[in-house]
Design an enzyme around this catalytic site. Sequence first.
Site, short mmCIF file in Angstrom:
data_model
loop_
_atom_site.label_atom_id
_atom_site.label_comp_id
_atom_site.label_asym_id
_atom_site.label_seq_id
_atom_site.Cartn_x
_atom_site.Cartn_y
_atom_site.Cartn_z
N CYS A 1 -38.50 -43.07 -14.10
CA CYS A 1 -37.79 -41.77 -14.66
C CYS A 1 -36.45 -41.80 -14.27
O CYS A 1 -35.60 -41.75 -15.30
CB CYS A 1 -38.69 -40.59 -14.30
SG CYS A 1 -38.68 -40.35 -12.29
N HIS B 1 -34.43 -34.58 -13.36
CA HIS B 1 -33.69 -35.35 -12.39
C HIS B 1 -32.35 -35.30 -12.61
O HIS B 1 -31.81 -35.27 -14.11
CB HIS B 1 -34.25 -36.54 -12.35
CG HIS B 1 -35.65 -36.66 -11.72
ND1 HIS B 1 -36.33 -35.79 -11.32
CD2 HIS B 1 -36.28 -38.05 -11.88
CE1 HIS B 1 -37.44 -36.26 -10.61
NE2 HIS B 1 -37.51 -37.33 -11.07
#
Length: 336
Positions: A126, A235
Amino acid sequence: MKIAVVGATGLVGSEILKVLAERNFPVTELLPVASERSIGKEIMFKGKPVKVVSYEDAIKAQPAVAIFSAGGGTSLELAPKFAAAGITVVDNSSAWRMDPNKKLVVPEINAHTLTPEDKIIANPNCSTIQMVLVLNPLHHKYKIKRVVVSTYQSVTGTGKEAVDQLFAERKGDDSVKKVYPHPIDLNVLPHIDVFLDNGYTKEEMKMTNETKKIMGDDSIAVTATAVRIPTMGGHSEALNIEFENEFDLEEVREILSNADGVVLQDDPKNFVYPMPLTAHGKDDTFVGRIRRDETQPKTLNLWVVSDNLRKGAATNAVQIAEYLVQHELVDVAEKV
């Protein structure tokens, strides 16, 4: 077309189902696969209940594509079984990413390398996905020499138990299972995945190695520090990028504003910059805080945020499946 989702009851698996529905992926039959204890249970897809099936039954049903999000061990065991049956696997785990015989794909960058013979396709980490979406168009223009990245990663990247730990700590509840070695609420852990002999964590080395493979350039030097923070929604990454060639800040903004999958949010005077709170639930990667590094020539600082369960996992996997269908790299005709 028939499509299997392996690991359908997990945090990312649930997001894959949501993304398939939202993007109107042409599903005629969904085959949700989970652990033995979940077989026969019902999950909801497009407002209708669908029963969880075993992997054996999923293979017998001959879906065109199987999207895996069930962990590396499961992928190593089951992905070859699906592939041997002629089913194309898109795998979210780290199991196949650095296999030299498997493609590691971010559709906006390298989907064009896929062929019908690619039966196991790896979905990148990710934190790598959102970084390379920003790096790639800049690399084409200015050629990147070195990237220093510090990540600020959501607890959702660890899974549901990590989210439970965070909110239990917030309530003062000490009975919930701990997935981190220290408290995460009101804390920051410079530790994602296991530590390696070189002092880096596995997560940090994933960013280094996967970036080179996706962008097809081993000369790009990447050094990372990966940090877990008590946030939800996405994130965040601070990137320091050194180029071989000189750049213009306005041209950088123009390149990024025109890059596929990237949204420019760069108006700090009006407090406009990417944040997990505003990236949550979105498929794009957001970039801002674009500025020149005044201590180093030909070097750029910027800030990148993306929802790690969406573009960082589920959406990227579904986009790979969409590319396979659109370019007739899988057999979408249903088999009896």
